[in-house]
Write a protein that holds these residues in place. Structure first.
Motif, PDB file in Angstrom:
ATOM      1  N   GLN A  76       0.378  18.729   9.690  1.00 60.51           N
ATOM      2  CA  GLN A  76       0.698  17.343  10.006  1.00 60.51           C
ATOM      3  C   GLN A  76       1.451  16.659   8.875  1.00 60.51           C
ATOM      4  O   GLN A  76       2.307  15.818   9.115  1.00 60.51           O
ATOM      5  N   GLN A  77       1.146  17.034   7.639  1.00 60.24           N
ATOM      6  CA  GLN A  77       1.696  16.321   6.491  1.00 60.24           C
ATOM      7  C   GLN A  77       2.897  17.012   5.849  1.00 60.24           C
ATOM      8  O   GLN A  77       3.617  16.398   5.066  1.00 60.24           O
ATOM      9  N   PRO A  85       0.823  -1.204   0.000  1.00 59.64           N
ATOM     10  CA  PRO A  85       0.000   0.000   0.000  1.00 59.64           C
ATOM     11  C   PRO A  85       0.858   1.254   0.000  1.00 59.64           C
ATOM     12  O   PRO A  85       1.885   1.329   0.655  1.00 59.64           O
ATOM     13  N   SER A  86       0.433   2.217  -0.740  1.00 60.55           N
ATOM     14  CA  SER A  86       1.194   3.456  -0.849  1.00 60.55           C
ATOM     15  C   SER A  86       1.177   4.205   0.475  1.00 60.55           C
ATOM     16  O   SER A  86       0.163   4.305   1.141  1.00 60.55           O
ATOM     17  N   LYS A  87       2.345   4.687   0.881  1.00 56.43           N
ATOM     18  CA  LYS A  87       2.443   5.472   2.103  1.00 56.43           C
ATOM     19  C   LYS A  87       2.091   6.929   1.861  1.00 56.43           C
ATOM     20  O   LYS A  87       2.073   7.738   2.768  1.00 56.43           O
ATOM     21  N   GLU A  88       1.855   7.248   0.645  1.00 58.63           N
ATOM     22  CA  GLU A  88       1.517   8.627   0.317  1.00 58.63           C
ATOM     23  C   GLU A  88       0.152   8.974   0.876  1.00 58.63           C
ATOM     24  O   GLU A  88      -0.816   8.257   0.685  1.00 58.63           O
ATOM     25  N   SER A  89       0.072  10.051   1.640  1.00 54.71           N
ATOM     26  CA  SER A  89      -1.201  10.469   2.211  1.00 54.71           C
ATOM     27  C   SER A  89      -2.125  10.927   1.100  1.00 54.71           C
ATOM     28  O   SER A  89      -1.685  11.469   0.083  1.00 54.71           O
ATOM     29  N   TYR A 110       1.676  17.707  -3.747  1.00 51.77           N
ATOM     30  CA  TYR A 110       1.196  16.383  -3.367  1.00 51.77           C
ATOM     31  C   TYR A 110      -0.006  16.468  -2.427  1.00 51.77           C
ATOM     32  O   TYR A 110      -0.863  15.590  -2.424  1.00 51.77           O
ATOM     33  N   TRP A 111      -0.047  17.509  -1.623  1.00 43.96           N
ATOM     34  CA  TRP A 111      -1.109  17.618  -0.615  1.00 43.96           C
ATOM     35  C   TRP A 111      -2.393  18.230  -1.171  1.00 43.96           C
ATOM     36  O   TRP A 111      -3.493  17.754  -0.877  1.00 43.96           O
ATOM     37  N   ALA A 166      -8.041  22.530   7.500  1.00 50.48           N
ATOM     38  CA  ALA A 166      -7.078  22.435   6.399  1.00 50.48           C
ATOM     39  C   ALA A 166      -5.662  22.684   6.907  1.00 50.48           C
ATOM     40  O   ALA A 166      -4.723  21.971   6.544  1.00 50.48           O
ATOM     41  N   LEU A 167      -5.505  23.694   7.765  1.00 52.14           N
ATOM     42  CA  LEU A 167      -4.179  23.985   8.295  1.00 52.14           C
ATOM     43  C   LEU A 167      -3.693  22.904   9.253  1.00 52.14           C
ATOM     44  O   LEU A 167      -2.490  22.622   9.326  1.00 52.14           O
ATOM     45  N   GLN A 168      -4.631  22.282   9.978  1.00 49.83           N
ATOM     46  CA  GLN A 168      -4.231  21.161  10.828  1.00 49.83           C
ATOM     47  C   GLN A 168      -3.663  20.026   9.974  1.00 49.83           C
ATOM     48  O   GLN A 168      -2.615  19.447  10.298  1.00 49.83           O
ATOM     49  N   SER A 169      -4.360  19.702   8.891  1.00 54.14           N
ATOM     50  CA  SER A 169      -3.885  18.650   7.983  1.00 54.14           C
ATOM     51  C   SER A 169      -2.551  19.040   7.351  1.00 54.14           C
ATOM     52  O   SER A 169      -1.626  18.226   7.253  1.00 54.14           O
TER      53      SER A 169
END
Length: 527
Positions: A322-323, A129-133, A173-174, A316-319
């Protein structure tokens, strides 16, 4: 396997019985005529006898290979008879060979009662599985100010270019969609991809993109970008964030800019709430710096601060935080988050009864449970040469507080009543924690606050983490930049930054009626 062989033996036995019945009679050596078997036939009869004996649990008769069975001794033409029978039975041997071959080749792995042990086939390779969020659902727009004051950050290969490139790659990417823009008096869309955007970061490209590069109006720029954040988009503004003011009364002009910015953000926040994340970075600067009098001053390789402001919905800023590791960007220094007022859980906290204490006390069971201690009693001061002082430690979980580590560990940001706050340290930095206290803080607390008092009445303790302008903002801001060519302190500062951020802070406080503190923790103390 054994059952398969038994079946084969029975099949061979049946064939041999038929063959024996058809074999010509052979006379005994003493002249008596009777129905007899040839040597080959007798061998088959022996095998049949063995099958019967096996079923009756009769021991098999051992036949020595160097002797002739007694009932065959003296027979005439034994050898010729044996050869004759072998030739006659040659078709039989061929049939047996065919049957054995078919039986061995007809192995059915699905029949567990007759099959050999089934070898496990290797499991089919599964895709890792891809680790990409997963991408967010937020459209994101980046605005890079291309006024003349920004040219110095993009001359040659600089930390500025490396940091912006890395951030744009992560954002790409995000984000659901990513739009690139230059901005000064107006947004100027950029139609190519991220790598080309970075390749084009040169003063000549800034000039070609146009707009009013001579005198950027920071309030106007922030109004345009904040309006996009108010519409639910994530807006990213990259700039040196230097106010342009002209006149002798600098502080009054800066204060007017502050009020104007307060008005801008208050209007936008009232229409649609969003958070603002302010990131401070630094990079080598080679080019013309325009001071408060709009006089160009030449700087060569001087390390200067610049900022990235990220504005958008709180979730959105929380995400995003985190990423994307903003602290890993080249030249990162610190950051400051202004929240939209969303409620957060109060932090866990507990008194450490046996760690980092001076004096002694007992747990007040009225303010304690199996998970925490928030009340103490029977307090006594230090003994055996210790000063007349009482101190104890309070462990807290500050991981959910939207503030930098430097903010959380700065006593300046706490309001403590009844005691003095001596230090704030991370739990893993404590050299020795009592086993009883270790059970309280494992996986629950991130920091330990050490408080003390010289008083003897021992009042209750109150600790509040204030929401206030971080010290780095105050230290980075200046009201004069005319000596920046030779003054190292001014080289590290941003003209008017404190007024800029205070205007935004006051807008948040007014619209969301924010509390003055992130939290307040109390501990009952009884003598």
């Amino acid at each position: 396997m054994s059952r398969t062989l038994d079946l084969c033996q029975k099949a061979i036995y049946c064939i041999r019985c038929e063959t024996v019945e058809d074999t010509p009679l052979a006379p005994f050596s003493k002249g008596g005529k009777s129905r007899t078997d040839s040597i080959a036939s007798e061998v088959f009869l022996l095998e049949r006898e063995n099958l019967f004996q096996k079923s009756k649990n009769i021991n098999k008769t051992k036949i020595r290979t160097n002797t002739i069975p007694p009932f065959l001794k003296g027979a005439r033409g034994n050898w010729r008879s044996y050869l004759s029978n072998f030739k006659l039975n040659l078709p039989y041997w061929l049939i047996v060979a065919i049957i054995v071959g078919i039986t061995s080749c007809s192995y059915d792995p699905e029949r567990q009662d007759t099959a050999l042990p089934q070898q496990e086939e290797p499991a089919p390779a599964q895709e890792t599985p891809s680790k990409e969020s997963p991408k967010s659902t937020y459209a994101t727009s980046v605005y890079l100010e291309n006024s003349g004051s920004m040219d110095g950050y993009v001359r040659g290969n600089t930390q500025f270019e490396d940091a912006i490139y890395r951030m744009l790659v992560d954002l790409n990417y995000w984000a659901d969609t990513l739009a690139l823009n230059y901005i000064n008096s107006r947004p100027i869309p950029y139609q190519q991809d991220v790598s080309q955007f970075i390749s084009d970061l040169e003063p000549q490209e800034f000039q070609q993109r146009g707009g009013n590069r001579g005198n950027s109006d920071l309030n106007k720029i922030l109004t345009q970008v904040a309006s996009r954040a108010g519409q639910g988009e994530v807006s990213v503004l990259i700039s040196d964030f230097i106010f342009s003011v002209k006149g002798s009364n600098t502080e009054e002009l800066l204060n007017n800019q502050k009020i104007s910015l307060y008005n801008t953000f208050r209007q936008q926040l009232a229409q649609s709430p969003f958070s603002t994340y302010i990131i401070k970075l630094s990079s080598a600067f080679t080019g013309s710096y325009y001071d408060k009098n709009d006089r160009p001053l030449s700087l060569n390789g001087v390390v200067r601060p610049y900022y990235i402001w990220v504005m958008g919905p709180n979730e959105a800023l929380q995400s995003l935080r985190q990423q994307i590791d903003f602290s890993g960007l080249d030249g990162y220094q610190t950051s400051y988050l202004l929240s939209d007022g969303s409620a957060s859980e109060p932090p866990f906290y507990t008194v450490l009864s046996n760690t980092l204490n001076t004096g002694s006390f007992r747990t007040d069971r009225d303010y304690a449970s199996a998970d925490y201690v928030r009340g103490i009693e029977k307090v006594e001061t230090g003994r055996r040469g210790e000063t007349n002082q009482f101190s104890f430690a309070v462990a807290m979980n500050l991981t959910s507080i939207p503030a930098e580590e430097s903010y959380l560990t700065d006593p300046y940001n706490y309001q403590v009543e009844g005691y003095q706050l001596d230090s704030i340290i991370r739990t893993e930095q404590i050299e020795r924690v009592h086993p009883r206290d270790q059970a309280l803080i494992d996986g629950k607390a991130s920091h330990v606050l050490l408080v003390s008092t010289e008083q003897t009445n021992y009042p209750d303790l109150s600790i509040a983490l204030l929401k206030q302008t971080p010290a780095w903002v105050v230290n980075t801001s200046s009201t004069s930049d005319t000596r920046i060519q030779r003054n190292e302190e001014q080289q590290k500062q941003t003209f008017g930054l404190l007024y800029l951020i205070e205007g935004v802070e006051e807008a948040y406080e007014q619209v969301f009626d924010n509390q003055d503190a992130y939290f307040t923790a109390t501990v009952s103390v009884k003598r």
